[in-house]
Enzyme design. Structure first.
Site, mmCIF file in Angstrom:
data_model
loop_
_atom_site.group_PDB
_atom_site.id
_atom_site.type_symbol
_atom_site.label_atom_id
_atom_site.label_comp_id
_atom_site.label_asym_id
_atom_site.label_seq_id
_atom_site.Cartn_x
_atom_site.Cartn_y
_atom_site.Cartn_z
ATOM 1 N N ARG A 71 0.821 -1.228 0.000
ATOM 2 C CA ARG A 71 0.000 0.000 0.000
ATOM 3 C C ARG A 71 0.849 1.270 0.000
ATOM 4 N NH1 ARG A 71 -3.224 -3.003 3.756
ATOM 5 N NH2 ARG A 71 -4.806 -4.098 2.560
ATOM 6 N N LYS A 112 3.321 11.383 -11.397
ATOM 7 C CA LYS A 112 2.482 10.529 -12.257
ATOM 8 C C LYS A 112 3.239 9.235 -12.505
ATOM 9 C CE LYS A 112 -0.306 13.776 -14.956
ATOM 10 N NZ LYS A 112 -0.561 14.308 -16.322
ATOM 11 N N GLU A 130 10.589 18.512 -24.750
ATOM 12 C CA GLU A 130 9.854 18.790 -23.503
ATOM 13 C C GLU A 130 10.402 20.061 -22.840
ATOM 14 O OE1 GLU A 130 7.210 17.065 -22.622
ATOM 15 O OE2 GLU A 130 7.418 15.049 -23.455
ATOM 16 N N LYS A 152 7.795 23.032 -13.671
ATOM 17 C CA LYS A 152 6.888 21.910 -13.420
ATOM 18 C C LYS A 152 6.555 21.824 -11.928
ATOM 19 C CE LYS A 152 5.622 17.191 -14.300
ATOM 20 N NZ LYS A 152 5.739 15.991 -15.098
ATOM 21 N N GLU A 201 -4.096 17.504 -11.515
ATOM 22 C CA GLU A 201 -4.507 17.934 -12.864
ATOM 23 C C GLU A 201 -6.003 18.229 -12.951
ATOM 24 O OE1 GLU A 201 -2.357 16.056 -16.160
ATOM 25 O OE2 GLU A 201 -4.154 16.322 -17.386
ATOM 26 N N ARG A 214 -2.398 22.090 -14.455
ATOM 27 C CA ARG A 214 -1.405 21.064 -14.808
ATOM 28 C C ARG A 214 -1.600 20.573 -16.238
ATOM 29 N NH1 ARG A 214 1.139 16.074 -11.215
ATOM 30 N NH2 ARG A 214 2.435 15.285 -12.913
ATOM 31 N N ASN A 260 0.418 19.354 -20.961
ATOM 32 C CA ASN A 260 0.087 18.475 -22.093
ATOM 33 C C ASN A 260 0.121 19.223 -23.419
ATOM 34 O OD1 ASN A 260 -0.343 16.326 -20.331
ATOM 35 N ND2 ASN A 260 -2.478 16.922 -19.986
ATOM 36 N N HIS A 264 0.311 17.418 -26.727
ATOM 37 C CA HIS A 264 0.114 15.982 -26.494
ATOM 38 C C HIS A 264 -1.125 15.406 -27.175
ATOM 39 C CE1 HIS A 264 3.386 16.571 -23.745
ATOM 40 N NE2 HIS A 264 3.349 15.327 -23.306
ATOM 41 N N HIS A 296 0.023 12.402 -29.215
ATOM 42 C CA HIS A 296 -0.400 11.030 -28.893
ATOM 43 C C HIS A 296 -1.108 10.385 -30.077
ATOM 44 C CE1 HIS A 296 -0.255 11.248 -24.200
ATOM 45 N NE2 HIS A 296 0.911 10.987 -24.751
ATOM 46 N N HIS A 344 8.198 9.544 -28.410
ATOM 47 C CA HIS A 344 7.282 10.453 -27.709
ATOM 48 C C HIS A 344 7.636 11.940 -27.884
ATOM 49 C CE1 HIS A 344 4.498 11.854 -24.653
ATOM 50 N NE2 HIS A 344 5.500 12.440 -24.028
HETATM 51 P P1 NAD Z 1 13.219 5.243 -21.847
HETATM 52 O O1 NAD Z 1 13.110 5.147 -20.387
HETATM 53 O O2 NAD Z 1 12.739 4.116 -22.663
HETATM 54 O O3 NAD Z 1 14.725 5.560 -22.245
HETATM 55 C C1 NAD Z 1 15.084 5.677 -23.591
HETATM 56 C C2 NAD Z 1 16.266 4.802 -23.939
HETATM 57 O O4 NAD Z 1 17.460 5.413 -23.445
HETATM 58 C C3 NAD Z 1 16.229 3.404 -23.327
HETATM 59 O O5 NAD Z 1 16.725 2.496 -24.267
HETATM 60 C C4 NAD Z 1 17.192 3.510 -22.145
HETATM 61 O O6 NAD Z 1 17.776 2.271 -21.820
HETATM 62 C C5 NAD Z 1 18.208 4.468 -22.672
HETATM 63 N N1 NAD Z 1 18.918 5.270 -21.677
HETATM 64 C C6 NAD Z 1 18.398 5.837 -20.561
HETATM 65 N N2 NAD Z 1 19.329 6.613 -19.972
HETATM 66 C C7 NAD Z 1 20.444 6.519 -20.714
HETATM 67 C C8 NAD Z 1 21.731 7.114 -20.635
HETATM 68 N N3 NAD Z 1 22.031 8.002 -19.677
HETATM 69 N N4 NAD Z 1 22.640 6.791 -21.580
HETATM 70 C C9 NAD Z 1 22.327 5.931 -22.586
HETATM 71 N N5 NAD Z 1 21.133 5.360 -22.738
HETATM 72 C C10 NAD Z 1 20.196 5.658 -21.808
HETATM 73 O O7 NAD Z 1 12.443 6.538 -22.415
HETATM 74 P P2 NAD Z 1 12.184 8.013 -21.884
HETATM 75 O O8 NAD Z 1 12.055 8.831 -23.094
HETATM 76 O O9 NAD Z 1 13.130 8.416 -20.810
HETATM 77 O O10 NAD Z 1 10.756 7.862 -21.182
HETATM 78 C C11 NAD Z 1 9.606 7.550 -21.921
HETATM 79 C C12 NAD Z 1 8.536 7.104 -20.956
HETATM 80 O O11 NAD Z 1 8.232 8.164 -20.059
HETATM 81 C C13 NAD Z 1 7.216 6.738 -21.642
HETATM 82 O O12 NAD Z 1 6.778 5.515 -21.147
HETATM 83 C C14 NAD Z 1 6.266 7.845 -21.215
HETATM 84 O O13 NAD Z 1 4.930 7.412 -21.109
HETATM 85 C C15 NAD Z 1 6.819 8.242 -19.889
HETATM 86 N N6 NAD Z 1 6.515 9.603 -19.446
HETATM 87 C C16 NAD Z 1 6.013 9.754 -18.196
HETATM 88 C C17 NAD Z 1 5.709 11.021 -17.728
HETATM 89 C C18 NAD Z 1 5.212 11.196 -16.330
HETATM 90 O O14 NAD Z 1 4.855 12.319 -15.948
HETATM 91 N N7 NAD Z 1 5.197 10.170 -15.527
HETATM 92 C C19 NAD Z 1 5.944 12.147 -18.532
HETATM 93 C C20 NAD Z 1 6.470 11.947 -19.809
HETATM 94 C C21 NAD Z 1 6.757 10.658 -20.254
HETATM 95 N N1 GLY Z 2 3.837 14.995 -18.169
HETATM 96 C C1 GLY Z 2 2.685 15.745 -17.802
HETATM 97 C C2 GLY Z 2 2.453 15.820 -16.332
HETATM 98 O O1 GLY Z 2 3.255 15.364 -15.545
HETATM 99 O O2 GLY Z 2 1.444 16.318 -15.925
#
Ligand code: NAD
Ligand code: GLY
Length: 365
Positions: free
Chosen positions: A122, A144, A186, A228, A238, A242, A246, A249, A253, A267
């Site tokens: 939990r 998130k 971003e 942020k 949100e 917030r 987006n 987005h 998306h 993305h």
């Molecule tokens: P990712 O985590 O897949 O990383 C991208 C690639 O880079 C992977 O292959 C990883 O192994 C590699 N990598 C990571 N750090 C590295 C480094 N320092 N050197 C070399 N390689 C490295 O992708 P991302 O773009 O970081 O994240 C995308 C995800 O984030 C999506 O699932 C998306 O939905 C999510 N997201 C979440 C939020 C949120 O608010 N929670 C916001 C935006 C995106």
């Molecule tokens: N990535 C959008 C948010 O965190 O609200």
């Protein structure tokens, strides 16, 4: 040189540390956040291979041992199977309610670990050590967390704030250029959505930050996190402001869905094109100067980001199929599409009142 930003959420407030080389000194910060003698570290094989030893040494500096949980890289780990695997390994490691987990990787690892931490027993504490630019400026901040379902991305999740975020900009030197640019989209988003002066700074300094200039990277990451953090502190769940985060987005998306969430369009690239389309739509509706839409597009292009649907390799479906994807978005409210529109660079607002014909026009252009 490093910067500290606080996310002001009362008793759940936490700090974001941004600096170059911070990994060497994580021990004291993690211990202070509640790290025990053995700290589970969820990472992916890429990040683990490059940096796990450095993190392990950093933790050892404060008398803590890392217990690595290494997941396959890529979006596929943000799944029910990935969640089961992480939760199982954390339980095997004997984590208790007072325990703390480190998420060490990009947004995939951050979202997966944060969600696992949110549901395990939990709710246990977690620390974000983001290693992609996207994760440092966006996904590690704000709480998130989610995994994907067969029905769509990020559909199973919860809000669970970390205890601490440590963004070491030196780690970005190994990031593939395409991932760096996707994260930079971003960063541009923050200027475009609410800070024209920051956008101007990016026009002058963004290329150097992308190339690895640490001082400029720290400024870009810290400023993004500050924006942020302020928004999240005012609207954690949100219910209003917030949603500005987006920007781009709704379009982005739909384009990601249309390209099957594949390497054809990652993305941040979808967000870049989406932002350009949102500004173009705003200009078409007569609420944003055409010059501001052109300025945004010019900056995205100047660093090597895509800014139009035509920049996506291969053919994309027609406007109707993109609108059909938008209709399935979580941001749909009472059957109405939500858009972030702009009155100019740094001046955006949320609206559901957008004529579909105008949306079709910008999608078809
Ligand atoms: P990712 O985590 O897949 O990383 C991208 C690639 O880079 C992977 O292959 C990883 O192994 C590699 N990598 C990571 N750090 C590295 C480094 N320092 N050197 C070399 N390689 C490295 O992708 P991302 O773009 O970081 O994240 C995308 C995800 O984030 C999506 O699932 C998306 O939905 C999510 N997201 C979440 C939020 C949120 O608010 N929670 C916001 C935006 C995106
Ligand atoms: N990535 C959008 C948010 O965190 O609200």
């Amino acid at each position: 040189m490093s910067e500290k930003i606080t996310v002001g959420l009362g008793t759940r407030a936490y700090d974001i540390h941004v600096g170059s080389g911070l990994l060497a000194d994580v021990g004291a910060l993690v211990k202070n956040a509640g790290g025990k003698a053995a700290v589970p570290v969820v990472t992916d094989a890429n990040v683990g291979g490059l940096y796990l030893e450095r993190l392990t040494n950093g933790l050892a500096g404060a008398g803590m041992k890392a217990r690595p949980i290494v997941m396959p890289p890529g979006e596929g780990s943000k799944s029910f199977a990935g969640l089961e695997s992480v939760c199982g390994q954390l339980l095997d490691a004997g984590i208790d309610r007072q325990g703390l987990v480190i998420a060490f990787g990009g947004g995939v690892i951050g979202d997966l670990t944060g969600f696992a931490a949110g549901v395990l027993k939990r709710g246990v504490n977690f620390v974000q050590i983001p290693t992609t630019l996207l994760a440092q400026v966006d996904s590690s901040v704000g709480g998130k967390t989610a995994i994907n379902a067969a029905q769509g991305k990020n559909l199973v999740g919860l809000f669970h704030q970390p205890k601490l975020v440590i963004a070491d900009t030196a780690l970005l030197s190994s990031l593939p250029k395409r991932e760096m640019l996707a994260g930079y989209a971003e960063v541009v988003k923050y200027g475009a959505l609410g800070d024209a002066a920051f956008f101007g700074w990016l026009e002058k300094n963004g290329a150097a930050a992308i190339a690895g200039d640490q001082e400029k990277l720290i400024h870009a990451v810290a400023h993004s996190c500050r924006m942020k953090a302020d928004i999240v502190a005012r609207d954690e769940r949100e219910t209003g402001e917030r949603a500005l985060l987006n920007l781009g987005h709704t379009f982005g998306h739909a384009l990601e869905a249309q390209t099957g969430f594949s390497q054809r369009l990652i993305h941040g690239e979808g967000v870049a094109i989406g932002m350009a389309l949102a500004f173009r739509l705003s200009a078409l509706l007569g609420i944003c100067p055409q010059g501001d839409a052109e300025r945004l597009e010019a900056h995205l292009r100047s660093v090597g980001l895509p800014a139009a649907i035509a920049d996506i390799p291969g053919s994309i479906g027609n406007a109707d199929s993109l609108i059909a994807h938008m209709a399935h978005d979580k941001k749909v409210k009472d059957g109405k599409l939500t858009f972030i529109l702009a009155r100019g660079i740094g001046k955006t607002f949320v609206t559901t009142d957008v004529p579909l014909e105008a949306v079709k026009t910008v999608l078809a252009a």
